[in-house]
Motif scaffolding. Structure first.
Motif: not given
Length: 101
Positions: A35, A38-39, A60-61, A63-65, A67, A69-71
């Motif tokens: 975390r 990017g992922m 996770a998608r 969470t990344w959004e 944050d 950030l891209s997943l």
């Protein structure tokens, strides 16, 4: 497992063939440890996907959004895409490349 591009880290996880109940906790742990960058999830080996791993990936998608950030999912197999479709989940927006079309 991870690479650095520009200023932010880009992590990549090669998903196992069986994303079953036993894979859910290790997958969640690997995602949490990455975390902050990017992922990319490489789904090129995936043959089976269980509900628990679907939940981990969708969570996770989100969470990344949140944050900022891209997943993304790269190289998803037909089985991987079908597992999401069978549950009514649309992952087109996170699949990178030809499979997203």
């Amino acid at each position: 497992m991870n690479t650095t591009t520009g200023q932010a880290s880009l992590y990549e996880i090669n998903l196992p063939a069986a994303l079953d109940l036993r894979a859910a906790v290790p997958l969640a742990t690997a995602l949490l440890s990455a975390r902050g960058g990017g992922m990319r999830l490489d789904g090129s080996q995936v043959k089976t996907v269980g509900a628990q791993c679907l939940q981990v990936i969708i969570s996770a998608r989100h969470t990344w959004e949140r944050d900022g950030l891209s997943l993304t999912i790269v190289n998803p197999t037909e089985d991987f895409l079908a597992a999401f479709a069978d549950t009514g989940l649309n992952i087109d927006s996170i699949v990178e490349g030809e499979a997203a079309r």
